[in-house]
Design a protein around this motif. Structure first.
Motif, PDB file in Angstrom:
ATOM      1  N   VAL A 117       0.837  -1.198   0.000  1.00  0.00           N
ATOM      2  CA  VAL A 117       0.000   0.000   0.000  1.00  0.00           C
ATOM      3  C   VAL A 117       0.872   1.248   0.000  1.00  0.00           C
ATOM      4  O   VAL A 117       0.589   2.229  -0.712  1.00  0.00           O
ATOM      5  CB  VAL A 117      -0.950  -0.019   1.213  1.00  0.00           C
ATOM      6  CG1 VAL A 117      -1.734   1.287   1.295  1.00  0.00           C
ATOM      7  CG2 VAL A 117      -1.887  -1.199   1.125  1.00  0.00           C
ATOM      8  N   ARG A 118       1.956   1.244   0.781  1.00  0.00           N
ATOM      9  CA  ARG A 118       2.843   2.413   0.840  1.00  0.00           C
ATOM     10  C   ARG A 118       3.538   2.639  -0.504  1.00  0.00           C
ATOM     11  O   ARG A 118       3.677   3.776  -0.965  1.00  0.00           O
ATOM     12  CB  ARG A 118       3.887   2.225   1.946  1.00  0.00           C
ATOM     13  CG  ARG A 118       3.285   2.089   3.327  1.00  0.00           C
ATOM     14  CD  ARG A 118       2.714   3.402   3.795  1.00  0.00           C
ATOM     15  NE  ARG A 118       2.080   3.262   5.089  1.00  0.00           N
ATOM     16  CZ  ARG A 118       0.769   3.261   5.287  1.00  0.00           C
ATOM     17  NH1 ARG A 118      -0.061   3.390   4.248  1.00  0.00           N
ATOM     18  NH2 ARG A 118       0.258   3.143   6.494  1.00  0.00           N
ATOM     19  N   VAL A 119       3.971   1.573  -1.159  1.00  0.00           N
ATOM     20  CA  VAL A 119       4.616   1.717  -2.468  1.00  0.00           C
ATOM     21  C   VAL A 119       3.620   2.227  -3.503  1.00  0.00           C
ATOM     22  O   VAL A 119       3.938   3.099  -4.334  1.00  0.00           O
ATOM     23  CB  VAL A 119       5.242   0.377  -2.902  1.00  0.00           C
ATOM     24  CG1 VAL A 119       5.864   0.509  -4.299  1.00  0.00           C
ATOM     25  CG2 VAL A 119       6.301  -0.065  -1.910  1.00  0.00           C
ATOM     26  N   GLY A 177       3.607  14.566 -12.022  1.00  0.00           N
ATOM     27  CA  GLY A 177       4.124  14.692 -13.382  1.00  0.00           C
ATOM     28  C   GLY A 177       5.210  13.702 -13.755  1.00  0.00           C
ATOM     29  O   GLY A 177       5.991  13.969 -14.678  1.00  0.00           O
ATOM     30  N   ALA A 178       5.273  12.562 -13.089  1.00  0.00           N
ATOM     31  CA  ALA A 178       6.274  11.548 -13.453  1.00  0.00           C
ATOM     32  C   ALA A 178       5.990  11.018 -14.851  1.00  0.00           C
ATOM     33  O   ALA A 178       4.844  10.734 -15.205  1.00  0.00           O
ATOM     34  CB  ALA A 178       6.255  10.413 -12.431  1.00  0.00           C
ATOM     35  N   VAL A 187       3.766   5.675  -5.800  1.00  0.00           N
ATOM     36  CA  VAL A 187       3.621   5.707  -7.263  1.00  0.00           C
ATOM     37  C   VAL A 187       2.533   6.683  -7.678  1.00  0.00           C
ATOM     38  O   VAL A 187       2.685   7.461  -8.635  1.00  0.00           O
ATOM     39  CB  VAL A 187       3.345   4.280  -7.778  1.00  0.00           C
ATOM     40  CG1 VAL A 187       2.963   4.315  -9.256  1.00  0.00           C
ATOM     41  CG2 VAL A 187       4.559   3.391  -7.573  1.00  0.00           C
ATOM     42  N   GLN A 188       1.415   6.688  -6.968  1.00  0.00           N
ATOM     43  CA  GLN A 188       0.327   7.599  -7.312  1.00  0.00           C
ATOM     44  C   GLN A 188       0.714   9.057  -7.067  1.00  0.00           C
ATOM     45  O   GLN A 188       0.354   9.935  -7.870  1.00  0.00           O
ATOM     46  CB  GLN A 188      -0.915   7.223  -6.505  1.00  0.00           C
ATOM     47  CG  GLN A 188      -1.533   5.902  -6.919  1.00  0.00           C
ATOM     48  CD  GLN A 188      -2.719   5.525  -6.058  1.00  0.00           C
ATOM     49  OE1 GLN A 188      -2.931   6.091  -4.983  1.00  0.00           O
ATOM     50  NE2 GLN A 188      -3.503   4.556  -6.513  1.00  0.00           N
ATOM     51  N   GLU A 189       1.434   9.320  -5.972  1.00  0.00           N
ATOM     52  CA  GLU A 189       1.882  10.698  -5.722  1.00  0.00           C
ATOM     53  C   GLU A 189       2.840  11.162  -6.809  1.00  0.00           C
ATOM     54  O   GLU A 189       2.765  12.310  -7.272  1.00  0.00           O
ATOM     55  CB  GLU A 189       2.556  10.787  -4.348  1.00  0.00           C
ATOM     56  CG  GLU A 189       1.624  10.609  -3.172  1.00  0.00           C
ATOM     57  CD  GLU A 189       0.675  11.775  -3.006  1.00  0.00           C
ATOM     58  OE1 GLU A 189       0.880  12.823  -3.659  1.00  0.00           O
ATOM     59  OE2 GLU A 189      -0.284  11.645  -2.225  1.00  0.00           O
ATOM     60  N   LEU A 190       3.738  10.285  -7.242  1.00  0.00           N
ATOM     61  CA  LEU A 190       4.689  10.657  -8.291  1.00  0.00           C
ATOM     62  C   LEU A 190       3.976  10.877  -9.624  1.00  0.00           C
ATOM     63  O   LEU A 190       4.322  11.807 -10.380  1.00  0.00           O
ATOM     64  CB  LEU A 190       5.751   9.568  -8.426  1.00  0.00           C
ATOM     65  CG  LEU A 190       6.700   9.422  -7.219  1.00  0.00           C
ATOM     66  CD1 LEU A 190       7.578   8.189  -7.374  1.00  0.00           C
ATOM     67  CD2 LEU A 190       7.565  10.674  -7.068  1.00  0.00           C
TER      68      LEU A 190
END
Length: 321
Positions: free
Chosen positions: A209-211, A222-223, A215-218
């Motif tokens: 869940v933390r990973v 704008g990743a 990924v969603q925040e990045l």
């Protein structure tokens, strides 16, 4: 016939009373249109005081009795009438109208309180000044990136519509779009400036869940390309369909491939914006720290995303062209 009566010429005696003054002044006016003597009286029949109430004038006084009390009474009556008419509308208000007015006031107050409550974000109200500055910087960076994308698309549209250069511009635009889609789909490697985000477990292992939150925040920051690597240096390309599961012994299963810790996400994009997204209050860094772990974020001038994603075989869809 007695001395108390006088002859009237009609056969009936005239009652005794004060004699009318004789002479020309005492005789009636012989003119046909002469006014009635009673109309020439200084007091009209309605204003003439009653018998016994008429004030007696002192000898030598030429002033007639004042009519001020009558006029004063008339003014007072007029004032009382206007006062009564001014208070008339208020007297006509019914209890139902008053109740409707009170309910409308309460409804307006309730709407105002609800709007104020919904427009206030409790997380923003408790955030520190540094966190608010980071969030504002993140929003400004997103706006700038979107404006650049709009300008690039408008330039491409202009080139595609320009006469002889239209075909060459269309070919170049198609090639560029193919490369971008290949990077987004994970079928092409990518290189550029970005970050390396390393997850170190503490008392608790790093959960899937933390990973996924990282990924969603990045992605929201704008990743453009990402891959995750394990302690055994095995890497998996992160695309839209990538999934994360908790494996045995604190490991992760990414798209069906197990990875051991510590885990490192290599991402290409604007480093400052992505760092701000990870460090927001209650974000990924704070949640991992609450679990006893640590997140190390390092800037990379050249970040390489070399892992490739094997696209699934299409069974029903066919390209049209």
């Amino acid at each position: 016939m007695s001395d108390e009566h006088t002859e009237t010429g009609t056969g009936w005696p005239r009652p005794a009373g004060p004699a009318r003054p004789g002479g020309p002044a005492g005789e009636p006016d012989p003119r046909p249109d002469a006014p009635d003597p009673d109309e020439l009286s200084p007091l009209s029949p309605t204003e003439r005081p009653a018998a016994g109430d008429e004030p007696s004038a002192e000898p030598g006084s030429a002033d007639p009795p004042s009519a001020d009390p009558v006029e004063g009474g008339s003014d007072a009556a007029s004032a009382g009438g206007s006062s009564a008419s001014a208070g008339g509308p208020w007297r006509r208000l019914s209890p139902a109208a008053v109740m409707i007015g009170v309910l409308l006031v309460l409804l307006g107050f309730t709407l105002a309180v609800q709007l104020k409550t919904t427009s206030t974000d409790p997380s923003m109200a408790t955030a520190r000044q540094e966190d608010l500055v980071r969030i504002l910087y993140d929003l400004d960076a997103r706006e700038m990136r979107l404006r650049q994308d709009i300008a690039a698309l408008e330039e491409s549209q202009r080139q595609l519509r320009s006469g002889e250069q239209g075909r060459q511009a269309a070919l170049e635009e198609a090639t560029r779009r193919a490369d971008e889609l290949g990077i987004l789909a994970g079928t092409l490697p990518a290189r550029g400036s970005g970050l390396a985000v390393r997850f170190e477990a503490g008392s608790k292992s790093i959960s899937a869940v933390r990973v996924l939150d990282a990924v969603q925040e990045l992605r929201g920051a704008g990743a453009e390309a990402m891959q995750i690597s394990g302690g055994d240096r095995a890497s998996v390309r992160i695309v839209a369909s990538t999934y994360f599961l908790d494996g045995p012994g604190g490991s992760l299963i990414v798209d069906g491939r197990p990875l051991t810790g510590p885990f490192t996400i290599t991402v290409i994009g604007d480093a400052a914006t992505m760092r701000t997204a990870l460090n927001i209050p209650g974000g990924v860094v704070a949640e991992v720290a609450r679990d006893g772990g640590n997140v190390i974020v390092e800037d990379r001038e050249v970040a390489e995303v070399s892992a490739l994603h094997t696209p699934s075989r299409l069974e029903h869809a066919r390209p049209v062209g």
